[in-house]
Design a protein around this motif. Structure first.
Motif, PDB file in Angstrom:
ATOM      1  N   PRO A 311       0.810  -1.232   0.000  1.00 25.70           N
ATOM      2  CA  PRO A 311       0.000   0.000   0.000  1.00 25.70           C
ATOM      3  C   PRO A 311       0.839   1.276   0.000  1.00 25.70           C
ATOM      4  O   PRO A 311       0.500   2.236  -0.685  1.00 25.70           O
ATOM      5  CB  PRO A 311      -0.816  -0.124   1.288  1.00 25.70           C
ATOM      6  N   TRP A 312       1.936   1.276   0.750  1.00 27.82           N
ATOM      7  CA  TRP A 312       2.765   2.484   0.786  1.00 27.82           C
ATOM      8  C   TRP A 312       3.465   2.711  -0.551  1.00 27.82           C
ATOM      9  O   TRP A 312       3.417   3.797  -1.121  1.00 27.82           O
ATOM     10  CB  TRP A 312       3.788   2.382   1.912  1.00 27.82           C
ATOM     11  N   LYS A 313       4.096   1.687  -1.075  1.00 27.19           N
ATOM     12  CA  LYS A 313       4.855   1.837  -2.310  1.00 27.19           C
ATOM     13  C   LYS A 313       3.963   2.163  -3.499  1.00 27.19           C
ATOM     14  O   LYS A 313       4.411   2.799  -4.459  1.00 27.19           O
ATOM     15  CB  LYS A 313       5.651   0.562  -2.599  1.00 27.19           C
ATOM     16  N   SER A 314       2.725   1.719  -3.453  1.00 27.31           N
ATOM     17  CA  SER A 314       1.825   1.946  -4.586  1.00 27.31           C
ATOM     18  C   SER A 314       1.018   3.229  -4.449  1.00 27.31           C
ATOM     19  O   SER A 314       0.157   3.522  -5.281  1.00 27.31           O
ATOM     20  CB  SER A 314       0.868   0.759  -4.737  1.00 27.31           C
ATOM     21  N   LEU A 330      12.426   5.163  -3.156  1.00 30.19           N
ATOM     22  CA  LEU A 330      11.450   6.247  -3.253  1.00 30.19           C
ATOM     23  C   LEU A 330      11.891   7.307  -4.252  1.00 30.19           C
ATOM     24  O   LEU A 330      11.067   7.870  -4.981  1.00 30.19           O
ATOM     25  CB  LEU A 330      11.250   6.886  -1.878  1.00 30.19           C
ATOM     26  N   ALA A 331      13.186   7.578  -4.295  1.00 30.18           N
ATOM     27  CA  ALA A 331      13.697   8.607  -5.203  1.00 30.18           C
ATOM     28  C   ALA A 331      13.494   8.224  -6.662  1.00 30.18           C
ATOM     29  O   ALA A 331      13.406   9.099  -7.533  1.00 30.18           O
ATOM     30  CB  ALA A 331      15.177   8.853  -4.920  1.00 30.18           C
ATOM     31  N   LYS A 332      13.399   6.930  -6.937  1.00 30.13           N
ATOM     32  CA  LYS A 332      13.264   6.460  -8.321  1.00 30.13           C
ATOM     33  C   LYS A 332      11.809   6.334  -8.770  1.00 30.13           C
ATOM     34  O   LYS A 332      11.522   6.376  -9.962  1.00 30.13           O
ATOM     35  CB  LYS A 332      13.960   5.099  -8.476  1.00 30.13           C
ATOM     36  N   PHE A 336       4.021   8.757  -6.678  1.00 26.81           N
ATOM     37  CA  PHE A 336       3.555   9.832  -5.814  1.00 26.81           C
ATOM     38  C   PHE A 336       4.743  10.657  -5.337  1.00 26.81           C
ATOM     39  O   PHE A 336       5.901  10.254  -5.459  1.00 26.81           O
ATOM     40  CB  PHE A 336       2.776   9.287  -4.615  1.00 26.81           C
ATOM     41  N   THR A 337       4.430  11.810  -4.770  1.00 29.83           N
ATOM     42  CA  THR A 337       5.450  12.688  -4.184  1.00 29.83           C
ATOM     43  C   THR A 337       5.539  12.389  -2.696  1.00 29.83           C
ATOM     44  O   THR A 337       4.507  12.337  -2.010  1.00 29.83           O
ATOM     45  CB  THR A 337       5.091  14.160  -4.398  1.00 29.83           C
ATOM     46  N   GLY A 406      19.893  10.800  -5.930  1.00 26.01           N
ATOM     47  CA  GLY A 406      18.668  11.565  -6.127  1.00 26.01           C
ATOM     48  C   GLY A 406      17.829  11.741  -4.880  1.00 26.01           C
ATOM     49  O   GLY A 406      16.631  12.020  -4.957  1.00 26.01           O
ATOM     50  N   ILE A 407      18.440  11.596  -3.703  1.00 26.12           N
ATOM     51  CA  ILE A 407      17.745  11.778  -2.435  1.00 26.12           C
ATOM     52  C   ILE A 407      17.875  13.242  -2.020  1.00 26.12           C
ATOM     53  O   ILE A 407      18.973  13.799  -2.055  1.00 26.12           O
ATOM     54  CB  ILE A 407      18.346  10.870  -1.348  1.00 26.12           C
TER      55      ILE A 407
END
Length: 476
Positions: A311-314, A330-332, A336-337, A406-407
């Protein structure tokens, strides 16, 4: 290695009790290096010029030459020696490790690297069998939950003498709290391969749509829960959870969720169960209500349904507590933002676990000096920057690595602040009974998550069944 019956028993306990939970991303994973080109991933790697599309050799060479490699008074061997390094491995890291070894060999031509790789699940069993037989590699990967048992059984060597002869070691560059897993009696027995705290991550898009302010350092758990209730929406495939996942028994359950309220899973010495204390019952009961009464966190059925679609990743969860190592992923992503801030506070304060794995030098090694030179460079600030580790233990590598990956720089600064301020190893289970304790507790708590038993009854049952298992922790 001459082992008495007590030591053999301790090793057997350790192997049987190995936690199979990965503490963190970015831990050292290495690939055996062959004399001829070897197959890794989908490309053939030339050991004389290692590289692939992800890690081109020319870029690696340029980066290596730009870095300042630490100096040591520990002398290089006068003649050719071979050191064996045993570790876990993954496809992503293995090419970069081959490149590191290549350039290390240029700096230290008399040290040859031989690699042994195993899966994480089978690593401890394999090398404890070797220890019992009197044979171990020179350098070994160590999960944070193994090292104290290794120290008790004289398997790993103290590093203080080597550190004293290495003026560039910069001990202050390593988070003090995160070294506790690898220390005893004022001596350090392992160098961390990675180190990171946990953060509160949030989906900015969901907050923006609801017109709510983002979480910040002032938030308490009560504020987070109140907000999570407001952010829950939809149903089925479109459902948005206010927070994910539902907390369950885990090695860092105390540090993340219980200690802010004065509770613990186990006592600090891990010999007594405390998960059924009034403080722990009240805290976990609060989360159970959030699940069963408010539907804010995923149920077991929803977890099963979403097993392959987190749920979080999607983008279907507003908030999530996890380690800083997930920031690379998350950076890739583009779903979502995201943002990150401190974990919430409780009445007893704010706590975040500082966790990481390590490399150790075995007591049986006959090439300790060469082994030191390797781990000294591999786990230096330059070593972390060369390998682009997402959660480097050395704080000086956080900002350059964040930029390369990219973090956001402000998030990397946040991580450094947490590690220096309130991150801790207190409450993180690390002794031999850890896996059995967690595996025993989890299905009992899942019955409570299904509404078949209340929080107090579930935690009393956990205490009754986990308590006898903790005798194993007295062996370590």
């Amino acid at each position: 290695m001459d082992m008495n019956r007590r030591r053999m028993l301790a090793l057997a306990v350790a192997a049987a009790s190995m936690p199979v939970i990965g503490a963190c991303g970015g831990d050292t994973r290495q690939q055996k290096q062959a004399a001829a080109p070897v197959k890794t991933g989908i490309q053939t790697i030339d050991p004389n010029r290692p590289g692939n599309d992800t890690w081109p050799f020319e870029e690696a060479e340029k980066l290596n030459d730009s870095l300042r490699w630490p100096k040591s008074e520990v002398a290089d061997p006068a003649a050719k020696v071979t050191i064996t390094i045993a570790s876990t491995s993954d496809v992503i890291a293995e090419v970069r490790n081959m490149q590191f070894d290549y350039f290390f060999g240029k700096r230290h031509p008399n040290i040859e690297i031989k690699r042994e790789t195993s899966t994480f699940d089978g690593f401890l069993t394999k090398y404890m069998a070797q220890a019992a037989g009197g044979s171990l590699p020179d350098v070994m990967y160590n999960h944070y939950s193994w090292t104290q048992n290794f120290i008790s059984n004289n398997i790993v060597a103290p590093l203080e003498d080597f550190i004293a002869r290495s003026p560039d070691f910069a001990r202050d560059d390593l988070p003090k709290a995160g070294l506790a897993y690898f220390e005893r009696g004022g001596k350090l027995y392992g160098l961390p391969t990675d180190m990171a705290p946990k953060l509160l991550f949030f989906n900015k898009d969901i907050f923006d749509k609801a017109g709510l302010k983002y979480p910040d350092e002032t938030w308490t758990f009560e504020k987070m829960i109140e907000t999570a209730k407001k952010l829950k929406s939809g149903s089925g495939a479109t459902k948005i959870f206010g927070f994910s996942p539902t907390p369950k028994p885990a090695p860092d359950l105390s540090t993340v969720f219980l200690m802010p309220y004065g509770g613990r899973f186990l006592s600090p010495d891990e010999t007594q169960v405390q998960i059924n204390s009034p403080e722990a019952v009240k805290t976990l009961g609060m989360w159970l209500d959030l699940l069963l009464k408010d539907g804010v966190t995923p149920s077991l059925a929803e977890e099963l349904l979403l097993e392959k679609v987190d749920p979080w990743k999607s983008g279907h969860a507003a908030m999530h507590i996890n380690g800083a190592w997930i920031m690379t992923e998350l950076a890739k992503q583009k779903a979502f933002t995201w943002g990150a801030t401190h974990v919430p506070k409780g009445p007893q304060g704010r706590f975040s676990p500082a966790v990481g794995s390590a490399l150790v030098i075995t007591e049986a090694s006959r090439q300790k000096e060469a082994a030191w030179l390797y781990i000294y460079e591999y786990l230096s600030s330059s070593g972390y920057q060369f390998r682009r580790i997402s959660a480097p233990a050395r704080q000086s590598a956080w900002l350059p690595n964040a930029e390369a990956l990219g973090i956001p720089a402000e998030t990397a600064e946040l991580v450094k602040e947490i590690l220096a301020d309130y991150a801790t190893s207190d409450g993180v289970l690390r002794l031999p009974a850890t896996k059995k304790a967690v595996d025993t507790a989890k299905p009992i708590w899942e019955r409570a998550m299904l509404g078949k038993i209340d929080a107090k009854a579930a935690l009393d049952e956990i205490a009754a069944k986990v308590g006898p298992l903790l005798a194993e922790n007295k062996i370590a």
